[in-house]
Design a protein around this motif. Structure first.
Motif, PDB file in Angstrom:
ATOM      1  N   VAL A 521       0.742  -1.225  -0.175  1.00 33.24           N
ATOM      2  CA  VAL A 521       0.119   0.013   0.082  1.00 33.24           C
ATOM      3  C   VAL A 521       0.864   1.126  -0.036  1.00 33.24           C
ATOM      4  N   SER A 522       0.625   2.028  -1.029  1.00 34.40           N
ATOM      5  CA  SER A 522       1.584   3.616  -0.866  1.00 34.40           C
ATOM      6  C   SER A 522       0.646   4.624  -1.325  1.00 34.40           C
ATOM      7  N   SER A 523       1.189   5.858  -0.730  1.00 38.08           N
ATOM      8  CA  SER A 523       0.510   7.007  -1.287  1.00 38.08           C
ATOM      9  C   SER A 523       1.482   7.932  -2.142  1.00 38.08           C
ATOM     10  N   GLY A 524       0.967   8.549  -2.889  1.00 40.93           N
ATOM     11  CA  GLY A 524       1.669   9.377  -3.615  1.00 40.93           C
ATOM     12  C   GLY A 524       1.361  11.014  -3.643  1.00 40.93           C
ATOM     13  N   PHE A 525       1.956  11.848  -4.166  1.00 44.63           N
ATOM     14  CA  PHE A 525       1.624  13.295  -4.141  1.00 44.63           C
ATOM     15  C   PHE A 525       2.313  13.832  -5.401  1.00 44.63           C
ATOM     16  N   SER A 526       1.600  14.682  -6.112  1.00 43.47           N
ATOM     17  CA  SER A 526       2.278  15.291  -7.542  1.00 43.47           C
ATOM     18  C   SER A 526       1.884  16.496  -7.760  1.00 43.47           C
ATOM     19  N   PRO A 527       2.556  17.611  -7.317  1.00 39.93           N
ATOM     20  CA  PRO A 527       1.912  18.784  -7.701  1.00 39.93           C
ATOM     21  C   PRO A 527       2.272  19.196  -8.961  1.00 39.93           C
ATOM     22  N   PRO A 528       1.482  20.179  -9.590  1.00 40.18           N
ATOM     23  CA  PRO A 528       1.536  20.706 -10.967  1.00 40.18           C
ATOM     24  C   PRO A 528       2.858  20.973 -11.693  1.00 40.18           C
ATOM     25  N   THR A 529       3.185  20.546 -12.574  1.00 43.94           N
ATOM     26  CA  THR A 529       4.652  21.071 -13.252  1.00 43.94           C
ATOM     27  C   THR A 529       4.458  22.442 -13.477  1.00 43.94           C
ATOM     28  N   GLU A 530       5.727  23.190 -13.684  1.00 49.52           N
ATOM     29  CA  GLU A 530       5.623  24.777 -14.126  1.00 49.52           C
ATOM     30  C   GLU A 530       4.814  25.063 -15.320  1.00 49.52           C
ATOM     31  N   GLU A 531       5.077  23.930 -16.378  1.00 49.70           N
ATOM     32  CA  GLU A 531       4.062  24.392 -17.410  1.00 49.70           C
ATOM     33  C   GLU A 531       2.768  24.204 -17.463  1.00 49.70           C
ATOM     34  N   ASP A 543      -5.264  28.269  -9.537  1.00 51.31           N
ATOM     35  CA  ASP A 543      -6.157  27.501  -9.024  1.00 51.31           C
ATOM     36  C   ASP A 543      -5.783  25.854  -9.024  1.00 51.31           C
ATOM     37  N   LEU A 544      -4.638  25.776  -9.624  1.00 52.13           N
ATOM     38  CA  LEU A 544      -4.293  24.297  -9.961  1.00 52.13           C
ATOM     39  C   LEU A 544      -3.810  23.683  -8.716  1.00 52.13           C
ATOM     40  N   GLU A 545      -4.043  22.561  -8.252  1.00 52.20           N
ATOM     41  CA  GLU A 545      -3.589  21.872  -7.020  1.00 52.20           C
ATOM     42  C   GLU A 545      -3.241  20.471  -7.284  1.00 52.20           C
ATOM     43  N   ALA A 546      -2.242  19.986  -6.003  1.00 57.22           N
ATOM     44  CA  ALA A 546      -1.632  18.775  -6.597  1.00 57.22           C
ATOM     45  C   ALA A 546      -2.291  17.610  -6.584  1.00 57.22           C
ATOM     46  N   GLU A 547      -2.113  16.701  -7.097  1.00 53.19           N
ATOM     47  CA  GLU A 547      -2.820  15.315  -7.318  1.00 53.19           C
ATOM     48  C   GLU A 547      -2.338  14.449  -6.051  1.00 53.19           C
ATOM     49  N   LYS A 577      -7.237  11.714  -6.445  1.00 53.10           N
ATOM     50  CA  LYS A 577      -7.880  12.710  -6.035  1.00 53.10           C
ATOM     51  C   LYS A 577      -7.401  13.951  -6.534  1.00 53.10           C
ATOM     52  N   GLU A 578      -8.234  14.968  -6.965  1.00 52.00           N
ATOM     53  CA  GLU A 578      -7.781  16.047  -7.414  1.00 52.00           C
ATOM     54  C   GLU A 578      -6.950  15.880  -8.875  1.00 52.00           C
ATOM     55  N   THR A 579      -7.548  14.936  -9.618  1.00 54.97           N
ATOM     56  CA  THR A 579      -7.172  14.503 -10.909  1.00 54.97           C
ATOM     57  C   THR A 579      -6.958  15.741 -11.833  1.00 54.97           C
ATOM     58  N   ILE A 580      -5.772  15.961 -12.341  1.00 53.59           N
ATOM     59  CA  ILE A 580      -5.377  17.023 -13.588  1.00 53.59           C
ATOM     60  C   ILE A 580      -5.612  16.406 -14.727  1.00 53.59           C
ATOM     61  N   VAL A 581      -6.495  17.151 -15.654  1.00 54.63           N
ATOM     62  CA  VAL A 581      -6.700  16.866 -16.836  1.00 54.63           C
ATOM     63  C   VAL A 581      -6.230  18.284 -17.840  1.00 54.63           C
ATOM     64  N   VAL A 586      -8.808  27.553 -28.162  1.00 51.67           N
ATOM     65  CA  VAL A 586      -8.895  27.750 -29.438  1.00 51.67           C
ATOM     66  C   VAL A 586      -7.561  28.037 -30.092  1.00 51.67           C
ATOM     67  N   SER A 587      -6.513  28.386 -29.537  1.00 51.90           N
ATOM     68  CA  SER A 587      -5.318  28.833 -30.165  1.00 51.90           C
ATOM     69  C   SER A 587      -4.377  27.524 -29.892  1.00 51.90           C
ATOM     70  N   SER A 588      -4.827  26.311 -29.651  1.00 49.66           N
ATOM     71  CA  SER A 588      -3.970  25.021 -29.477  1.00 49.66           C
ATOM     72  C   SER A 588      -3.303  25.153 -28.212  1.00 49.66           C
ATOM     73  N   VAL A 589      -3.455  25.774 -27.268  1.00 48.30           N
ATOM     74  CA  VAL A 589      -2.561  25.889 -26.060  1.00 48.30           C
ATOM     75  C   VAL A 589      -3.219  24.946 -24.900  1.00 48.30           C
ATOM     76  N   ALA A 590      -2.563  24.182 -24.503  1.00 50.76           N
ATOM     77  CA  ALA A 590      -2.933  23.326 -23.437  1.00 50.76           C
ATOM     78  C   ALA A 590      -3.128  24.078 -21.886  1.00 50.76           C
ATOM     79  N   VAL A 591      -4.425  23.919 -21.414  1.00 50.24           N
ATOM     80  CA  VAL A 591      -4.659  24.323 -20.209  1.00 50.24           C
ATOM     81  C   VAL A 591      -5.021  23.182 -19.345  1.00 50.24           C
ATOM     82  N   PHE A 592      -4.899  23.397 -17.904  1.00 40.59           N
ATOM     83  CA  PHE A 592      -5.052  22.282 -16.927  1.00 40.59           C
ATOM     84  C   PHE A 592      -6.203  22.659 -15.934  1.00 40.59           C
ATOM     85  N   ARG A 593      -6.948  21.821 -15.365  1.00 37.99           N
ATOM     86  CA  ARG A 593      -7.709  21.925 -14.125  1.00 37.99           C
ATOM     87  C   ARG A 593      -7.587  20.705 -13.327  1.00 37.99           C
TER      88      ARG A 593
END
Length: 760
Positions: A521-531, A543-547, A577-581, A586-593
């Motif tokens: 059993v293991s637990s993980g923590f993944s903050p958003p990258t700079e990009e 507003d982006l939070e860590a997974e 939890k707090e899954t990032i997608v 419209v300008s093909s720039v990737a945005v995350f939430r």
């Protein structure tokens, strides 16, 4: 007196007569030792006569053994090979010794990822190993095909050298590049402080082996829910002096050249390697050009101290053809994205230049207490004209990692304690401009970004009675970004992700001497990258939070049929939890939430069976292997505007994936490697309304390896990729704006090459 002198003279004459007799009695045995399956020379083989005299073979397989008299037997022993005896060997003639490799034993494969150096059979975790033999099954122009032989792992190329790596579905937040996976090279962090990894700065020829730890491994490797990859560089064989040159030529302008020089003794090794690869591209605007110079060294300064150093310079340029709509994909898969902001019109490409320096020391204070410390620094420049903007970034970074391990015997229990930490700090000057047909226009944003990441960890491993090994580990992780915008609209933004404890508990039970079962059993923590926080159009995602996620898994591995059949099966359940997608605007720039949570259940299976291993026969080796991945991944809670997507399939993940292969070797050096891949339909948007079709692709490589005399080794080969001429998309753009989901892969294509190795 005269009588005494006479006796002395007689004794001296007798000695004069006897000494040559002793010299004449010396017997010399010489010859060559080779791998019976591949016909490659074997260095480091122990040769022992029945008289007790010993010798060792040279890297070119040559050996000499001197004995004071005729012997009855010579024994040849080498790890990974069956021992062989020659009875009543003859002097004066070259002995040809063919050692038969034993079937791979999981007890012999050492895992370094959990810091204890245990065999894979005694490791409580989902681990996959890719050795040099697997990497060399293909043409080495890409790591993709070798990595995709592993269950639960998927590597894609949106464009040549534009890697994307998924371990158990982690590409959901990786529209491009590698994120949420921690990568190390020779034990030194290769993933940067901002969470991204420029794996494409490495050439496949730089890598000797790959170790993949699946699921959260934050207890030892810091923030991350997508797993950890440990890369080891190639190293020369002890006692060798080698020079190897090779070239590969293929369809669509593939040209690859490699030169490697290596020197090694028992206490030191130095390897210098230069590779250059050019590719014209299957698609329009899809060319690639890469130069990599690697210097890797290791020195055993004393019986207790080892020092290793790496220096890598890379210069990579590749073009970005862009995604196609279904209609464009069906009409002409070789075209690039068109229009006013098309890839050709805007000269969409990426130019990376970087230098990475690493230093690692291993020191044993005594037989029970040791330390490993690594330091590194890097400098990287990125020039990236994109369809709708132009980025120019410069990044400087330094960091280090240290771990202390102490082994203690507590009665009948053997305990190993590990304590350590890691810290990284990066500074990036990031500027965004208008893209005027491939040249930078007006300045849009001018940012300075400081990224800091660090963690401390502790682990205790107990070897208990009844064949039980228990592990408990814990780490405290922290990450911080400081973003300063210069010029118009200046501001300073700081984001500190609170320290998170990540535990891991695992247990392993030895069922037989060749089969073990494990659970963890293991637990993980993944903050958003700079990009993900600072997108390519300069927008700030505050507003982006860590997974955060918890993983449960259980498995069984081992070998049967005299180690000819190896198997490894693991099942897991991962609640994130707090899954990032990611979405494209419209300008093909990737945005995350963040979108709630996901449930990821799956089974990963790998197996291999050695049907034949008879080096004296014409067909000396016949081996089959396969891996299978089942992924039942679902959005658990996901509200997208007015639409509830809870229960939908996880974007970008194939429910079923299979890779299988056959290895065929002959006594004369002829070899054949066959590989086949199947991928199920893949949902390309969160709504599950668009899918990439399933596909089956096959590859074949045929070659001849020969030893030419005492010093030269030759490998001539040819191969074909996508033997079935399948039309499929690899590296799809998820949730793409305007329906531009598809990144077509090449059709059937051929390659051929030659490698010549000189050994002193």
């Amino acid at each position: 007196m005269n009588r005494y002198i006479l006796k002395t003279r007689l004794l001296f004459c007798l000695l004069i007569l006897l000494v040559p007799q002793g010299l004449w009695a010396q017997e010399l045995y010489t010859g060559y030792i080779k791998d019976a399956a591949t016909q490659q020379p074997l260095g480091g083989v122990t040769i022992q006569a029945s008289s007790g005299h010993k010798s060792m073979s040279q890297p070119n397989g040559r050996f000499t053994l001197e004995t004071p008299a005729v012997i009855e037997r010579i024994a040849f022993t080498f790890l990974g090979y069956k021992s062989q005896d020659i009875v009543n060997p003859r002097t004066g003639q070259e002995l040809q010794v063919l050692l038969q490799p034993t079937a791979a034993s999981l007890q012999e494969v050492v895992v370094t990822g959990y810091e204890t150096g245990r065999p894979l059979l005694q490791t409580a975790g989902a681990v996959s190993l890719i050795d040099r033999e697997v990497i060399a099954r293909f043409d080495e122009s890409s790591l993709t095909r070798a990595v995709n032989t592993v269950p639960g792992v998927r590597m894609e190329e949106r464009a040549p050298a534009s890697y994307r790596l998924s371990i158990r579905g982690s590409t959901l937040r990786s529209p491009y590049g590698i994120r949420n996976v921690k990568i190390y090279f020779n034990g030194i962090p290769f993933t940067e402080a901002n969470g991204t990894t420029a794996l494409n700065l490495l050439d496949a020829g730089n890598i000797g082996s790959i170790e993949i730890l699946k699921g959260p491994t934050a207890s030892l490797y810091g923030a991350g829910t997508g797993g950890t990859v440990l890369l080891e560089p190639q190293r020369p064989v002890p006692g060798s002096h080698t020079l190897e040159v090779g070239t590969t030529i293929g369809d669509y302008g593939l040209r690859r050249y490699a030169a490697t020089a290596g020197v090694a003794t028992e206490n030191s090794s130095i390897l210098v390697q230069y590779t250059k690869q050019k590719y014209g591209g299957y698609r329009e605007q899809a060319a690639m050009d890469r130069d990599v110079l690697l210097l890797s060294s290791e020195f055993k300064l004393s019986a207790r101290q080892t020092l290793a150093a790496n220096l890598m310079y890379s210069n990579l340029y590749y073009e970005l053809p862009g995604g196609l709509t279904q209609e464009q994909y069906n009409q002409d898969p070789r075209q690039a994205r068109g229009g006013q902001f098309g890839s050709v019109a805007q000269q969409a490409s990426l130019d990376l230049e970087g230098i990475n320096i690493g230093l690692k020391q291993e020191y044993d204070f005594n037989d029970s207490f040791r330390n490993t410390t690594a330091l590194y620094g890097l400098h990287k420049f990125k020039d990236n004209p994109f369809n709708t903007d132009y980025e120019r970034n410069t990044n400087q970074e330094f960091g280090g990692r240290t771990s202390f391990a102490y082994t203690q015997q507590l009665g009948s229990i053997l305990a190993t304690y590990t304590l350590g930490g890691e810290f990284q700090r990066g500074f990036e000057a990031a500027r965004t401009y208008d893209n005027n047909g491939g040249t930078p226009g007006n300045l849009r944003t001018d940012d300075e970004v400081v990224a800091k990441a660090g963690f401390v960890f502790a682990q205790a491993e107990l070897e208990l009675p009844a064949g039980i090994i228990a592990t408990a580990a814990l780490s405290l992780n922290d990450a911080r970004y400081e973003i300063t915008r210069l010029g118009s609209g200046a501001y300073k933004y700081e984001k500190d992700f609170d320290g998170v404890l990540s535990p891991r508990v695992a247990i392993l039970k030895q069922l037989t001497d060749k089969i073990t079962a494990h659970a963890s059993v293991s637990s993980g923590f993944s903050p958003p990258t700079e990009e993900e926080i600072l997108t390519s159009d300069g927008q700030l995602n505050e507003d982006l939070e860590a997974e955060k996620g918890t993983n449960y898994e259980a498995g069984i591995r081992g070998s049967l049929a005299d180690s000819r059949f190896n198997f490894d099966v693991v099942g897991f359940y991962f609640n994130l939890k707090e899954t990032i997608v990611s979405q494209q605007d419209v300008s093909s720039v990737a945005v995350f939430r963040n979108v709630g949570s996901t449930r990821q259940k799956g089974v990963e299976t790998s197996m291999a069976y050695t049907l034949l291993n008879q080096p004296t026969q014409t067909l000396s080796l016949l081996k089959v292997w396969a891996s299978y991945t089942y992924s039942h991944f679902r959005f658990r809670e996901y509200q997208k505007g007015e639409t509830d997507l809870s229960g939908k399939k996880l974007t970008g993940v194939a429910p079923h994936a299979v890779t299988a292969g056959l290895d065929f070797n002959t006594r004369v050096g002829l070899y054949l490697n066959l590989t086949g891949n199947y991928a199920d339909r893949i949902p390309l948007n969160d709504e599950n309304t668009v899918y990439a079709t399933s596909y089956v692709v096959a590859a074949a490589k045929l070659g001849l390896r020969k030893q030419l005399g005492a010093h030269f080794g030759l490998d001539v080969f040819g191969g074909v990729d996508n033997l079935t001429d399948e039309k499929y998309s690899l590296g799809n753009d998820l949730n793409a704006f305007g329906g531009r989901f598809f990144q077509p892969a090449p059709d059937r294509n051929y390659y051929g090459g030659i490698s010549l190795k000189y050994t002193l």
